[in-house]
Design an enzyme around this catalytic site. Structure first.
Site: not given
Ligand SMILES: *Cc1c(COP(=O)(O)O)cnc(C)c1O
Length: 367
Positions: A40, A264
């Site tokens: 999956k 940042y």
């Protein structure tokens, strides 16, 4: 995209040999049980079609989450049975399941009713799920016998496999393991005729605490093991191999002074004159944005710490203690040199999430 041409050197190399090696280990652990290869989420980020091709000799069937994932495999030409672990979301899926030999899990009453009321050209094989303590999907154990009886009596149903799912199979001594086994055994004992059974995921397969059953009509469902990760606390006697190697190049290098900050929000501040390497991978590639300072990166044969907040396309690494770092050098974010489980631990997540989140903009290379 781009006619398959990729200039960007950031990449995920997928080793077919490692997938096959791990599948063979799963095969040995499963003894006489059958093996369901869980592919999956694009085979946990590795590429469902390529993984299916690599492991098909070692597994008896495939499992995916929902029907679209299964149809991708059918369109690629795979003919093995495919189990839909979430079952069907609407009755419109049932004729498609019948036509393509997709085997839906039946985990609640509406799904059961839809099958009983369907008119199908071919019968479907179904997996009836009992909720033995995970409390996510499945019938209460007391309702399993009746549901099984109804499915057995239904002409649209070719066969019924009974299944359940463990909540704590990765912890050898968790009390719920024994309780779930007991509830599953009891629920199955109430059914007749006897059915094929399936309870084990990778953790249960590797764990000595959970009884797999040993008969050939028992199914083990294995996912993460195929990709080279042992999710349990127990050491694995056979060495798994990392199937994915995620790499990115050094794209810039700079020397900064004590007290200078990086990235940042200036999360990290140099405590000494430091050399910073910027790597061309970021959270848009699936590298986790929440990775803290100190998360390991493999570069030049050693681990170096991530410093500063992860950006969309870049991360920054303190390479002050590394020798000869140059622009263009390759760093490994996880892979054979740096287990994805180690990175996951540093980031506060699990290998499953890191692997399955590698985004489509990272080209996969198969060898
Ligand atoms: C994903 C999944 C598995 C595979 O789990 P692993 O830990 O990767 O082996 C097994 N069973 C069910 C129901 C699943 O959803």
């Amino acid at each position: 995209m781009n006619n398959g041409i990729h200039f960007r050197p950031t990449r995920a190399d997928i080793s077919m040999a490692a997938l096959q090696h791990n599948a063979a280990i799963a095969r040995r652990h499963a003894n006489n049980c059958k093996l369901l290869g869980v592919i999956k989420a694009d085979a946990y980020g590795h590429g469902a079609i390529e993984v299916a091709r690599a492991i098909q000799g070692s597994v008896d069937a495939f499992a995916v989450a929902f029907i679209d994932e299964a149809l991708t495999l059918r369109q690629a030409g795979f003919t093995q049975p495919i189990v839909l672990l979430e079952g069907c979301f609407s009755e419109a899926e049932l004729p498609v399941c019948a036509h393509y030999n997709l085997q839906p899990v039946v985990h609640h009453q509406q799904q059961l009713d839809a099958i009983l009321q369907a008119r199908l050209v071919k019968p479907v094989a179904v997996w009836l799920k009992a909720d033995t303590g995970m409390h996510r999907l499945g019938f209460p154990p007391t309702q399993v016998a009746k549901a099984k009886q109804q499915l057995d009596a239904c002409k649209q149903v070719a066969s019924v496999t009974l299944m359940t799912h463990y909540a704590n199979a990765d912890k050898a001594h968790h009390q719920l393991n024994e309780l779930q086994q007991q509830r599953f055994t009891e629920a199955c004992a109430e059914t007749s005729p006897t059915a094929a059974l399936s309870s084990a995921n990778t953790a249960a397969l590797l764990s000595s605490a959970i009884d797999l059953g040993t008969e050939h009509n028992q199914w083990c469902r294995t996912g993460i093991l195929l990709y080279g990760v042992n999710p349990t606390e127990q050491a694995e006697t056979e060495t798994l191999q990392a199937a994915m190697r995620l790499t990115a190049p050094v794209m810039a290098i700079r020397d900064i002074e004590t007290g200078a900050s990086v990235g940042y929000g200036s999360r990290w501040q140099a405590q000494r004159p430091s050399r910073i390497a910027t790597l061309a991978i970021g959270y848009a590639d699936g590298y986790p944005r929440h990775a803290p300072d100190g998360t390991p990166v493999w570069i030049q044969g050693q681990k170096a710490p991530l410093v500063g907040l992860v950006s969309m396309d870049m991360i920054t690494v303190d390479v002050t203690d590394c020798e000869r770092i140059e622009i263009g050098m390759e760093a490994e974010l996880w892979g054979p040199n740096l287990p994805v489980s180690e990175v996951a631990k540093a980031v506060g997540t699990i290998s499953y999430e890191l692997l399955s989140r590698v985004s489509p903009r990272v080209p996969r290379h198969y060898k």
